[in-house]
Design a protein around this motif. Sequence first.
Motif, PDB file in Angstrom:
ATOM      1  N   GLU A  85      -9.562   2.940  -0.319  1.00 32.49           N
ATOM      2  CA  GLU A  85      -8.525   2.114   0.297  1.00 32.49           C
ATOM      3  C   GLU A  85      -7.467   3.005   0.968  1.00 32.49           C
ATOM      4  O   GLU A  85      -7.105   2.795   2.124  1.00 32.49           O
ATOM      5  N   ASP A  86      -7.011   4.003   0.218  1.00 35.26           N
ATOM      6  CA  ASP A  86      -5.974   4.899   0.743  1.00 35.26           C
ATOM      7  C   ASP A  86      -6.458   5.646   1.984  1.00 35.26           C
ATOM      8  O   ASP A  86      -5.751   5.745   2.985  1.00 35.26           O
ATOM      9  N   TYR A 112      -6.917   3.392   5.000  1.00 35.96           N
ATOM     10  CA  TYR A 112      -5.585   3.022   5.484  1.00 35.96           C
ATOM     11  C   TYR A 112      -5.041   4.097   6.413  1.00 35.96           C
ATOM     12  O   TYR A 112      -4.474   3.804   7.459  1.00 35.96           O
ATOM     13  N   LYS A 139      -8.211  -1.348   7.283  1.00 37.84           N
ATOM     14  CA  LYS A 139      -7.916  -2.058   6.046  1.00 37.84           C
ATOM     15  C   LYS A 139      -9.227  -2.273   5.307  1.00 37.84           C
ATOM     16  O   LYS A 139     -10.299  -2.239   5.900  1.00 37.84           O
ATOM     17  N   SER A 142      -5.022  -5.437  -2.337  1.00 33.06           N
ATOM     18  CA  SER A 142      -4.555  -4.121  -1.965  1.00 33.06           C
ATOM     19  C   SER A 142      -3.515  -3.690  -2.990  1.00 33.06           C
ATOM     20  O   SER A 142      -2.918  -4.521  -3.650  1.00 33.06           O
ATOM     21  N   LYS A 148       5.140   0.118   2.090  1.00 30.30           N
ATOM     22  CA  LYS A 148       3.710  -0.186   2.130  1.00 30.30           C
ATOM     23  C   LYS A 148       3.489  -1.686   1.897  1.00 30.30           C
ATOM     24  O   LYS A 148       2.669  -2.318   2.565  1.00 30.30           O
ATOM     25  N   MET A 153       0.289  -7.477   7.461  1.00 32.38           N
ATOM     26  CA  MET A 153      -1.135  -7.555   7.772  1.00 32.38           C
ATOM     27  C   MET A 153      -1.726  -8.874   7.274  1.00 32.38           C
ATOM     28  O   MET A 153      -2.513  -9.518   7.960  1.00 32.38           O
TER      29      MET A 153
END
Lengths: 337, 337
Positions: free
Chosen positions: A88-89, A92, A97, B101, B109, B116
Amino acid sequence: MKKKLSIVDIANSLNISKTTVSFILNGRAQEKRISDELVKRVLQYVKEVGYKPNSLAKSLRTGKSNIIGLLVQDISNHFFATIARRIEDLAYQSGYKIIYSSTDNDTQKTQELIAMFRDRHVDGYIITPPDNIEEDISDLIKDGFPVVLFDRYLPKVATDYVVVDNLFSTFNATQYLIDKGHKNIAFITYSSIQTQMIERLEGYEKAIRQSKLKPHIIEVDFHATDQEILKLILDFFESHKDVDAILFANNHLGKCGLKATRKAGKNVPGDIALIAFDDYELFELYTPAVTAIAQPIDEIADNVIKLLMERLNATTPEEKNQHITLATELIERDSSR
Amino acid sequence: MKKKLSIVDIANSLNISKTTVSFILNGRAQEKRISDELVKRVLQYVKEVGYKPNSLAKSLRTGKSNIIGLLVQDISNHFFATIARRIEDLAYQSGYKIIYSSTDNDTQKTQELIAMFRDRHVDGYIITPPDNIEEDISDLIKDGFPVVLFDRYLPKVATDYVVVDNLFSTFNATQYLIDKGHKNIAFITYSSIQTQMIERLEGYEKAIRQSKLKPHIIEVDFHATDQEILKLILDFFESHKDVDAILFANNHLGKCGLKATRKAGKNVPGDIALIAFDDYELFELYTPAVTAIAQPIDEIADNVIKLLMERLNATTPEEKNQHITLATELIERDSSR
DNA sequence: ATTATCTACTAAACCTGTTTAGCATTACCA
DNA sequence: TGGTAATGCTAAACAGGTTTAGTAGATAAT
């Protein structure tokens, strides 16, 4: 509630065409010979009013979404949760996403999830495939979607994947136990046709065979509850009093194994030595600390993203697939000393 | 690759208008007086060719997506991973998908993620809010989006939330230690202005105050590494040799506490008794097993989804908010006996 | 002077659904 | 028989972007 601005609002406010705005916002101003002066004016205004294009509309037209679909076996499992987190990181950081979901190793659920991802115009897929999913994955690839598998792969499907050297890992761990003088080493695994499980079994068998020892294999059904697994192991202890070491094929079985040895009142490693596949904090902090085969979690995530990004950024579909096999590390702790 | 069918293809194949197809597929046939015969024909054909409407186009037009945005602090943390998993399953059963997320407790963030989600026309939000996010959440609510918070809430924001009775939980745990005869009970927590942390501190303080004992509070910075936390605790042991019990404000601190007591060579519970907030398998299996305040994970997830579904299905926006406070359970184990 | 080329934009089509407004028919009623 | 209502369906607008094809005017080339 301030109504959301659309590209038409921007165009009207500046008395220009929405086409021009679109070109500018998509960095095609030069190519489309929009004057620098106008570009500046539009960019300035867009920033000022905080306009953000509606990504649904964008995706609908372009077919691209900047979203990656991630399907892991079970997001509540530490191994997958940690990898998912890192993926995920990293995604990003590359402007993507992630949508993720758990497959439960359930083929039908996975099919539905893939359908949903397709429907949502996901740009690429990262999957730990369940059984019998070959056709669906092949379809994805045939239709030009980047797909990266990890943890396991599908022999019949040509695609990129990232795995660890399972066979060597269990071979090495078993050999380690043999070198310590253990004669009756059991292997507890899931009955599975997935590559990682098969390879782990093969590694164990190879070491046992080489030393001409007797294999002891317990296969647990994937859907067995913790209680059932516990009972199975305890029964095994009853019927195999001579077993002096156990290798567990994954962290969950390892955890159940700890409960079982404790319940059976076995002294570890005096009565029985233990090694688990896939390290995590429980094994580090348990008393006695459990020897484990640690998978390089960060490296797995890094490589998965790397492969996927290469495909996403490729202009022409890459023909040949990349297969990355990473090394594990046997972390020796009290349970096998 | 078979090209994806659109509603126009369906309409053309059947020589009818796409409007008609749309009405039928959305169950508005009766209302729109489409003949039963045609309805049957369309449904039959749609099933036959396996047509699925493009949900992007649908979302673009309707503003609804059947997707729920879930923002948890850290998906690799067992507590959040387990809740996320259950929420995912429950939402799925109600026809909703989840995008989740991790916020990392990072305000910026989180703001980006909310942006988003909005952009993706998410229908509802489930959030463990970080600090200073009040305004963004208020905006969501003002704009009519269902929002359910959990684990903590925002005193200044009127919305639904599901939390546990933190104050009573730590009060009760502290009292339990006092009843056992402990005189110097420490509380290790994060320096945080989040409600759950404040309440846990208050529960501890209340019990200490009632018994006229001396409080020992260690506040750890949220971004401290495990190493730093470990050092802090070890230093504390050095400077407070008389401390005979510790209550940890969450599972992660509890885990670090285990490492610390082990490293300091402390005998648990002989030298020092331990209780952790938020139970998980490590505490169950650790030797000695760690007494813990267990949060009702399934119940939390169930209630979160229940509240969200009520709002999603409500025709008129419900004015009054629902606040659900669930009880925890003190699970007594060896570490505090 | 005419044609070609370039510059700086834009109108309209397109992506794929939903929704609004409305149009033929037939049925019903006085 | 003419007017109203109900039936059964559809054309077109719409959501908010991207992309194709093209235009008006200035400059350059023949």
